[in-house]
Design a protein around this motif. Structure first.
Motif, PDB file in Angstrom:
ATOM      1  N   GLU B 114       0.845  -1.194   0.000  1.00  0.00           N
ATOM      2  CA  GLU B 114       0.000   0.000   0.000  1.00  0.00           C
ATOM      3  C   GLU B 114       0.881   1.244   0.000  1.00  0.00           C
ATOM      4  O   GLU B 114       1.921   1.267   0.649  1.00  0.00           O
ATOM      5  N   PRO B 115       0.463   2.254  -0.726  1.00  0.00           N
ATOM      6  CA  PRO B 115       1.197   3.510  -0.615  1.00  0.00           C
ATOM      7  C   PRO B 115       1.029   4.038   0.808  1.00  0.00           C
ATOM      8  O   PRO B 115      -0.008   3.802   1.447  1.00  0.00           O
ATOM      9  N   LEU B 116       2.030   4.727   1.322  1.00  0.00           N
ATOM     10  CA  LEU B 116       1.967   5.183   2.707  1.00  0.00           C
ATOM     11  C   LEU B 116       1.225   6.511   2.841  1.00  0.00           C
ATOM     12  O   LEU B 116       1.611   7.386   3.578  1.00  0.00           O
ATOM     13  N   LEU B 118      -2.160   7.438   3.892  1.00  0.00           N
ATOM     14  CA  LEU B 118      -3.488   7.105   4.415  1.00  0.00           C
ATOM     15  C   LEU B 118      -4.115   8.352   5.007  1.00  0.00           C
ATOM     16  O   LEU B 118      -3.493   9.010   5.830  1.00  0.00           O
ATOM     17  N   PRO B 119      -5.307   8.653   4.561  1.00  0.00           N
ATOM     18  CA  PRO B 119      -5.974   9.787   5.214  1.00  0.00           C
ATOM     19  C   PRO B 119      -6.230   9.430   6.670  1.00  0.00           C
ATOM     20  O   PRO B 119      -6.900   8.427   6.947  1.00  0.00           O
ATOM     21  N   LEU B 122      -9.841   8.947   7.957  1.00  0.00           N
ATOM     22  CA  LEU B 122     -10.785   8.248   7.086  1.00  0.00           C
ATOM     23  C   LEU B 122     -11.815   7.481   7.926  1.00  0.00           C
ATOM     24  O   LEU B 122     -13.015   7.601   7.720  1.00  0.00           O
ATOM     25  N   LEU B 123     -11.322   6.713   8.893  1.00  0.00           N
ATOM     26  CA  LEU B 123     -12.226   5.990   9.792  1.00  0.00           C
ATOM     27  C   LEU B 123     -12.195   6.652  11.162  1.00  0.00           C
ATOM     28  O   LEU B 123     -11.125   6.999  11.654  1.00  0.00           O
ATOM     29  N   SER B 124     -13.346   6.775  11.745  1.00  0.00           N
ATOM     30  CA  SER B 124     -13.392   7.329  13.098  1.00  0.00           C
ATOM     31  C   SER B 124     -12.873   6.261  14.073  1.00  0.00           C
ATOM     32  O   SER B 124     -12.872   5.066  13.741  1.00  0.00           O
ATOM     33  N   PRO B 125     -12.427   6.668  15.272  1.00  0.00           N
ATOM     34  CA  PRO B 125     -11.969   5.670  16.244  1.00  0.00           C
ATOM     35  C   PRO B 125     -13.007   4.579  16.501  1.00  0.00           C
ATOM     36  O   PRO B 125     -12.666   3.418  16.609  1.00  0.00           O
ATOM     37  N   GLN B 128     -13.019   2.184  13.583  1.00  0.00           N
ATOM     38  CA  GLN B 128     -11.844   1.302  13.656  1.00  0.00           C
ATOM     39  C   GLN B 128     -12.027   0.238  14.723  1.00  0.00           C
ATOM     40  O   GLN B 128     -11.689  -0.933  14.529  1.00  0.00           O
ATOM     41  N   LEU B 166     -14.069   2.762   3.232  1.00  0.00           N
ATOM     42  CA  LEU B 166     -12.923   1.963   2.774  1.00  0.00           C
ATOM     43  C   LEU B 166     -13.039   1.646   1.290  1.00  0.00           C
ATOM     44  O   LEU B 166     -12.053   1.722   0.546  1.00  0.00           O
ATOM     45  N   PHE B 170     -10.230   2.790  -1.449  1.00  0.00           N
ATOM     46  CA  PHE B 170      -9.426   1.872  -2.257  1.00  0.00           C
ATOM     47  C   PHE B 170      -9.819   1.929  -3.733  1.00  0.00           C
ATOM     48  O   PHE B 170      -8.975   1.680  -4.610  1.00  0.00           O
TER      49      PHE B 170
END
Lengths: 175, 175
Positions: B114-116, B118-119, B122-125, B128, B166, B170
């Motif tokens: 994966e490219p490094l 990452l927003p 993007l996902l809230s705690p 996640q 997600l 992606f």
């Protein structure tokens, strides 16, 4: 309406996300104050504060068990009865005047293991001494009994006609 | 539960208040460390360690407790669990049992890089956390809901929103 959770795509997407997040992760998140976690367990936090705790929980999901247990015990979960020894040890921790902590620890298992080792050691030593004494006594008795027999065997061999000394002497004189 | 005046008396160093506190909460602490250490002497030592932490340095830790933010039993449970985990880290070699590692982390066939980029948000705690519990801890929706203190529909909806994010992420990355 939410879709079912067990599709194959969702876990795969999460794995990709997780792998990428692990690579770009920075330092480990410090543990929040226990009071903040306790307030979270009781549902007393604002959304923002709860998110902070949940971000920490997402990094270390095993901690969620702490939250769950705290909630359970607060809601009337049965606490174990504490043995008197536990109460006695904790009771003397504070001297009641200055909050000074007094050292009072349960005897460590290492002390007990030394005593066990010493007991086994002394038992092995006494067995060894007994064995040595027995061996010495046995050797003396054997020597005193077998001494005469050895002498007799030597004399018998000397006079034995087929192989003895006198037999050989006789053969020589004949030739 | 100990009220404010009892805690004040305790923190001021009154021996009777400390003894009452010990008698009231030793069982709770014993229950809190259960499951993290072996029951018996090890658990009792940990309870003692929690009491030491609470009263050392003139009750420094106990003074941080604020009854307006969380219940005392909840806070004590979190403190006890944290003490037990610290003790576990001190006494165990830094290794992880293979059974404790999520299966997805043991996979060696996935060589996708994966490219490094990452927003971060993007996902809230919570999203996640929900995905971690569902896909790494193999918990079902009902269990996750119970652990988070929310209803199952909230868990499904949180999962659904997270997956939408997600997928979009992606897809944009070309995956």
């Amino acid at each position: 309406m939410s879709e079912p959770l067990d599709s194959e795509r969702d876990p795969a997407l999460w794995r990709r996300w997780r792998a990428a997040a692990a690579k770009s992760a920075g330092r480990e998140m410090p543990a929040p104050d226990p009071l903040l976690v306790a307030a979270y367990a009781e549902g007393r936090l604002s959304e923002l504060a709860a998110e902070r705790v949940e971000a920490w929980l997402a990094e270390d999901p095993a901690r969620l068990e702490d939250v769950r247990l705290a909630r359970e015990l607060r809601q009337g979960g049965i606490a174990l009865p504490a043995p008197e020894a536990v109460l006695a040890r904790a009771s003397v921790l504070s001297d009641g005047r200055s909050g000074k902590v007094l050292a009072f620890r349960r005897p460590t298992p290492s002390g007990r293991s030394w005593r066990v080792a010493a007991a086994w050691g002394s038992m092995a030593a006494s067995l060894l001494v007994t064995g040595l004494i027995g061996f010495a006594l046995g050797t003396d008795a054997y020597s005193s009994l077998m001494g005469d027999r050895q002498e007799m065997a030597l004399t018998q061999e000397l006079f034995d006609p087929p192989s003895g000394f006198f037999s050989e002497l006789g053969e020589e004189s004949n030739t | 539960m100990a009220d404010g005046s009892e805690l004040k008396a305790l923190i001021s160093g009154q021996k009777g208040a400390w003894d009452a506190f010990v008698r009231r909460y030793a069982g709770l602490l014993l229950s809190a460390v259960r499951g993290l250490v072996r029951e018996g002497a090890e658990a009792e030592d940990l309870v003692q360690e929690v009491f030491v932490r609470l009263c050392k340095d003139d009750f420094r830790l106990l003074k941080t407790y604020d009854a307006n933010r969380a219940g005392l039993s909840t806070w004590l449970t979190i403190v006890a669990r944290s003490t037990a985990r610290d003790a576990q880290r001190r006494h165990r070699p830094p290794s992880t049992a293979i059974d404790d590692v999520p299966e997805m982390l043991l996979a060696v066939t996935d060589v996708h890089h994966e490219p490094l980029k990452l927003p971060k948000d993007l996902l809230s705690p919570r999203q996640q956390l929900v995905l971690t519990l569902l896909y790494e801890k193999d918990m079902d929706v009902a269990d996750v809901a119970k652990s988070l203190g929310v209803d199952p529909q909230t868990v499904r909806s949180t999962h659904h929103k997270a997956m939408l994010k997600l997928r979009a992420h992606f897809a944009a990355e070309g995956g």
